[in-house]
Design a protein around this motif. Sequence first.
Motif, PDB file in Angstrom:
ATOM      1  N   THR A  19      -1.151  -9.689  -1.003  1.00 46.02           N
ATOM      2  CA  THR A  19      -0.299  -9.691  -2.187  1.00 46.02           C
ATOM      3  C   THR A  19      -0.672 -10.882  -3.062  1.00 46.02           C
ATOM      4  O   THR A  19      -0.655 -12.016  -2.585  1.00 46.02           O
ATOM      5  N   ALA A  39       0.698  -3.904  -0.048  1.00 47.55           N
ATOM      6  CA  ALA A  39       1.025  -5.167  -0.713  1.00 47.55           C
ATOM      7  C   ALA A  39       2.399  -5.067  -1.359  1.00 47.55           C
ATOM      8  O   ALA A  39       2.845  -3.988  -1.740  1.00 47.55           O
ATOM      9  N   GLY A  94       5.082  -2.423   1.689  1.00 42.09           N
ATOM     10  CA  GLY A  94       5.405  -3.592   0.886  1.00 42.09           C
ATOM     11  C   GLY A  94       6.887  -3.911   0.954  1.00 42.09           C
ATOM     12  O   GLY A  94       7.738  -3.024   0.935  1.00 42.09           O
TER      13      GLY A  94
END
Length: 425
Positions: A168, A120, A63
């Motif tokens: 996300t 994410a 992420g």
Amino acid sequence: MNRLFLLTLVSVAGLAVPASADNWPQWRGPKNDGHSAEKNLPTEWSQDKNVVWKLKMPGMGAGTPIVWGDKIFVTSVDGDDIALLCVGTDGKEKWKQKVSGSGKVKYRNPSGADVSDASASCSTDGKHVWAFAGSGDLACFDLDGKLVWKDDIQKYGKFRIQFGVHWTPVLYKGHLYLQVMHRGAQLVVALDAATGKEVWKKDRPGYSKGESPDVYASPFIWEGEDGPLLVAHGNDFCTGHKLTDGTEVWRVTGLNPNSSGAWRFVSNPLVLPDLIVVPSCKDGPTVAFNPVGAKGEITADNKAELWRVPASANFRTPDVVAPIRVDDVVYLTGDGPFTAVEAKTGKVIYREALTKFVHRGHMAVGDGKIYVPAANGTTDVIQTGKEFKKLATNTLPDTIFAGLTIADGRIYFRGYNHLWAIGTK
């Protein structure tokens, strides 16, 4: 599956509430376009040069770091868990909280690197931070690490996706919007960001052939003259939806021209007020259109469409990395080739070679420079403009699937081993 990656990309988000130029509240930056207003950014670095600090991570993660004030937020594998970490801009861990009990490494991509449920990116509005794990756990914390609420997105259908879940959710004006797209569900969903309660959900059908339902891209918010709209990209289409109830307004078609079953979207569209650039995959077409007033099917017959470029020797659709625009030029990158095209026509300005390795993290631009990271820790720095000029090639000894972050004069990289702060201050 050819060259599949599986996304890190991870990654992120959509427009959050307005933030200062020093903050990076979502994976694509303050305006959701990969741009930073920062000046005097570093051009060159290495493990021994312009490293302000590095912090060992408890495990892998892909992420993009997000930054608000003196706090940085990233998710990470932590033993058998997925954890949310809050790190100070001084390089010291402030707190760590469990998001999910599923931190097992489950997926491998052709580059040879494992990827995990910590792919994410987080989002923040300066009061709360939202973190999502590939297990389906979505959690909201305050900035001191106190859990506000938690939910399991698998309530919309047990995840059935070949290379894991990496979308996300996008944060926008008090709501979280998700595209829940896999072989068990094809939905767009709106949640109340403060409570996690469902506001609405809407079926979002696609071809659903072969790999097509396996979607690794993330949703975006388009803000324009007759917006805002939720932009969902996956299952052979890119669609725009009303934020009030998820009703579809437009749909970009022809992205899978041969209706191939060996198809899946990983790269995210470039979403700007007057331009949306939609990549496909596996040398499919790239489509650009003006979203202002756009309705119905976006094809060559729709006046909204600006250009549609098939694969050629000089042009390849991005397979993973989202396009980025500077002035009237759109830049696209694959696993080595770097292409500049005219934003209004799609005409190729140049195509040059960069680091030949898999590219998974998003590009970012600031101080007249485009930063193009590769997964082997190498970042090429390109001067903006219509003439190609590579300013530097920099390498960190880490695996980097996350996009880079620019905040307060620094560049942050989330490697599998370390969180790196690059800069001169």
